[in-house]
Design an enzyme around this catalytic site. Structure first.
Site, PDB file in Angstrom:
ATOM      1  N   GLY A   1       0.725  -1.134   0.141  1.00 57.32           N
ATOM      2  CA  GLY A   1       0.014   0.021  -0.033  1.00 57.32           C
ATOM      3  C   GLY A   1       0.865   1.317  -0.152  1.00 57.32           C
ATOM      4  N   GLY A   2       1.983   1.180  -0.593  1.00 54.07           N
ATOM      5  CA  GLY A   2       2.913   2.309  -0.611  1.00 54.07           C
ATOM      6  C   GLY A   2       2.624   3.365  -1.558  1.00 54.07           C
TER       7      GLY A   2
ATOM      8  N   ILE B   1      -0.490   6.708   4.469  1.00 55.24           N
ATOM      9  CA  ILE B   1       0.518   5.988   5.377  1.00 55.24           C
ATOM     10  C   ILE B   1       1.618   5.492   4.913  1.00 55.24           C
ATOM     11  CG2 ILE B   1       0.762   4.586   7.344  1.00 55.24           C
ATOM     12  CD1 ILE B   1      -2.281   5.624   8.215  1.00 55.24           C
ATOM     13  N   GLY B   2       1.275   4.598   3.751  1.00 57.48           N
ATOM     14  CA  GLY B   2       2.254   3.553   3.166  1.00 57.48           C
ATOM     15  C   GLY B   2       3.446   4.546   2.308  1.00 57.48           C
TER      16      GLY B   2
ATOM     17  N   TYR C   1     -14.759  -3.985   8.869  1.00 57.64           N
ATOM     18  CA  TYR C   1     -13.210  -3.313   8.951  1.00 57.64           C
ATOM     19  C   TYR C   1     -12.799  -3.413  10.278  1.00 57.64           C
ATOM     20  CZ  TYR C   1      -9.944   0.516   8.774  1.00 57.64           C
ATOM     21  OH  TYR C   1      -8.666   1.332   9.001  1.00 57.64           O
TER      22      TYR C   1
HETATM   23  P1  NAI Z   1      -5.083   5.072   1.470  1.00 61.40           P
HETATM   24  O1  NAI Z   1      -6.311   4.630   0.681  1.00 61.40           O
HETATM   25  O2  NAI Z   1      -4.366   6.598   1.094  1.00 61.40           O
HETATM   26  O3  NAI Z   1      -3.695   4.356   0.853  1.00 61.40           O
HETATM   27  C1  NAI Z   1      -3.985   2.841   1.009  1.00 61.40           C
HETATM   28  C2  NAI Z   1      -2.883   2.368  -0.237  1.00 61.40           C
HETATM   29  O4  NAI Z   1      -3.187   0.969  -0.126  1.00 61.40           O
HETATM   30  C3  NAI Z   1      -3.638   2.856  -1.590  1.00 61.40           C
HETATM   31  O5  NAI Z   1      -2.473   3.057  -2.436  1.00 61.40           O
HETATM   32  C4  NAI Z   1      -4.261   1.660  -2.301  1.00 61.40           C
HETATM   33  O6  NAI Z   1      -3.992   1.410  -3.622  1.00 61.40           O
HETATM   34  C5  NAI Z   1      -3.439   0.329  -1.676  1.00 61.40           C
HETATM   35  N1  NAI Z   1      -4.409  -0.678  -1.953  1.00 61.40           N
HETATM   36  C6  NAI Z   1      -5.510  -0.874  -1.246  1.00 61.40           C
HETATM   37  N2  NAI Z   1      -5.974  -2.004  -1.467  1.00 61.40           N
HETATM   38  C7  NAI Z   1      -5.095  -2.832  -1.841  1.00 61.40           C
HETATM   39  C8  NAI Z   1      -4.709  -4.235  -2.282  1.00 61.40           C
HETATM   40  N3  NAI Z   1      -5.471  -5.219  -2.357  1.00 61.40           N
HETATM   41  N4  NAI Z   1      -3.515  -4.470  -2.847  1.00 61.40           N
HETATM   42  C9  NAI Z   1      -2.613  -3.556  -2.687  1.00 61.40           C
HETATM   43  N5  NAI Z   1      -2.577  -2.366  -2.425  1.00 61.40           N
HETATM   44  C10 NAI Z   1      -3.789  -2.156  -1.941  1.00 61.40           C
HETATM   45  O7  NAI Z   1      -5.254   4.615   2.806  1.00 61.40           O
HETATM   46  P2  NAI Z   1      -4.191   4.944   4.211  1.00 61.40           P
HETATM   47  O8  NAI Z   1      -5.120   5.679   5.240  1.00 61.40           O
HETATM   48  O9  NAI Z   1      -2.935   5.240   4.028  1.00 61.40           O
HETATM   49  O10 NAI Z   1      -4.348   3.370   4.934  1.00 61.40           O
HETATM   50  C11 NAI Z   1      -3.151   2.568   5.068  1.00 61.40           C
HETATM   51  C12 NAI Z   1      -3.683   1.526   6.246  1.00 61.40           C
HETATM   52  O11 NAI Z   1      -3.646   2.440   7.457  1.00 61.40           O
HETATM   53  C13 NAI Z   1      -4.792   0.746   5.932  1.00 61.40           C
HETATM   54  O12 NAI Z   1      -4.526  -0.606   6.405  1.00 61.40           O
HETATM   55  C14 NAI Z   1      -5.831   1.512   6.894  1.00 61.40           C
HETATM   56  O13 NAI Z   1      -6.668   0.486   7.430  1.00 61.40           O
HETATM   57  C15 NAI Z   1      -5.030   2.158   8.083  1.00 61.40           C
HETATM   58  N6  NAI Z   1      -5.376   3.037   8.699  1.00 61.40           N
HETATM   59  C16 NAI Z   1      -5.632   4.173   8.148  1.00 61.40           C
HETATM   60  C17 NAI Z   1      -6.398   5.169   9.147  1.00 61.40           C
HETATM   61  C18 NAI Z   1      -6.718   6.551   8.500  1.00 61.40           C
HETATM   62  O14 NAI Z   1      -7.461   7.325   9.191  1.00 61.40           O
HETATM   63  N7  NAI Z   1      -6.381   6.957   7.122  1.00 61.40           N
HETATM   64  C19 NAI Z   1      -6.695   5.167  10.574  1.00 61.40           C
HETATM   65  C20 NAI Z   1      -6.360   3.905  11.047  1.00 61.40           C
HETATM   66  C21 NAI Z   1      -5.605   2.860  10.286  1.00 61.40           C
END
Ligand code: NAI
Length: 262
Positions: free
Chosen positions: A18-19, A23-24, A160
């Site tokens: 998820g980079g 966050i990634g 979730y």
């Molecule tokens: P984001 O949507 O900005 O980034 C997530 C990335 O993961 C995207 O680039 C997406 O294309 C990729 N992704 C999604 N499904 C995928 C798959 N099946 N295979 C490969 N890549 C995939 O979201 P964010 O917020 O950076 O989320 C990252 C992690 O942080 C997640 O696990 C989320 O549950 C966790 N998180 C986020 C919070 C928030 O408020 N943003 C709070 C708590 C946890």
């Protein structure tokens, strides 16, 4: 400017799922900026390329893969192996919010989709990375959430929250099992973070189930406080031989008040 921890990760190799966003992306930048060679894995190829362009240093690797698909992860790890032969840092971060709606309206396929990305993806990534991590030992970080671990009042986010709670159990189970291999496994639980996660969120009919955020509200009794006898009943049970094997366990007698977070 906010102070930052200075890290020296020179000579280390890392894989961040998820980079491509949020966050990634920040993790990939931090690791690369600290000297690590980073493999950026995401299902969004454009986002992978954008991330790679912004990383300090060279020798980084872009991997387009869906973490829910075993073949994808396998292929991605073959490419890491060809490039580095070992992995020191694994960040299991890819995740989606998925569908948030009343339980009775949540389609089985929607439940499965959230679990496939968030939980099966976590399992597949660590399992398939093990041979590379075992080369020199390493650090695994799983990005879970406060949802399902400390917070339960995001109505409709049941799939979730369950996926995130399970990630914590997964990290603890594997931390113990992999300790002899010098593989550390930790889990990070962020609260609300400004990213693109809204794009992986579908909310339906939540007004049907959301309770009023009123201080001290008791959901089970429409606000009415519990009675001393209800606490006494539980203590009586614990005092009896019927509870002979119960110890070290918390029991909340609160009509779901603390789950509401009021
Ligand atoms: P984001 O949507 O900005 O980034 C997530 C990335 O993961 C995207 O680039 C997406 O294309 C990729 N992704 C999604 N499904 C995928 C798959 N099946 N295979 C490969 N890549 C995939 O979201 P964010 O917020 O950076 O989320 C990252 C992690 O942080 C997640 O696990 C989320 O549950 C966790 N998180 C986020 C919070 C928030 O408020 N943003 C709070 C708590 C946890």
């Amino acid at each position: 400017m906010m102070g930052k921890v200075a890290l020296d990760l020179g000579g280390k190799t890392a894989l961040v799922t998820g980079g491509g966003s949020g966050i990634g992306l920040a993790i990939a930048e931090l690791l690369a900026g600290s000297g690590a060679s980073v493999a950026v894995l995401d299902r969004n190829e454009t986002a992978v390329n954008e991330t790679l362009k912004g990383l300090k240093g060279d020798g980084h690797l872009g991997l387009e893969a869906d973490v829910a698909r075993e073949q994808d992860i396998q292929k991605a790890l073959v490419r890491c192996q060809e490039r580095w032969a070992h992995l020191d840092i694994l960040v299991i971060n890819a995740g989606i919010n998925g569908v948030w709606c009343p339980l009775g309206e949540l389609e089985t396929a929607e439940w499965d989709q959230t679990m496939a990305v968030n939980l099966r993806g976590t399992f597949l990534t660590l399992k398939l990375a093990l041979p590379l991590l075992r080369q020199r030992g390493g650090s695994v970080s799983v990005v879970a959430s406060i949802n399902g671990t400390r917070m339960f009042n995001n109505y409709g986010a049941t799939a979730y929250a369950c996926s995130k709670a399970a990630q914590v159990a997964f990290a603890k189970m594997t931390a113990l099992e992999l300790a002899p291999d010098r593989i550390r496994v930790n889990v990070v639980c962020p609260g609300a973070i400004d990213t693109n996660i809204d794009q992986s969120t579908t909310m339906r009919n939540l007004e049907k189930i959301a309770l009023p955020p009123k201080k001290g509200y008791v959901p089970l009794t429409k606000g009415k406080a519990g009675t001393a006898e209800q606490v006494a009943q539980v203590i009586g049970f614990l005092a009896s031989d019927a509870a002979a094997h119960i110890t070290g366990t918390e029991i909340y007698v609160d009509g779901a008040q603390s789950l509401l977070g009021t």
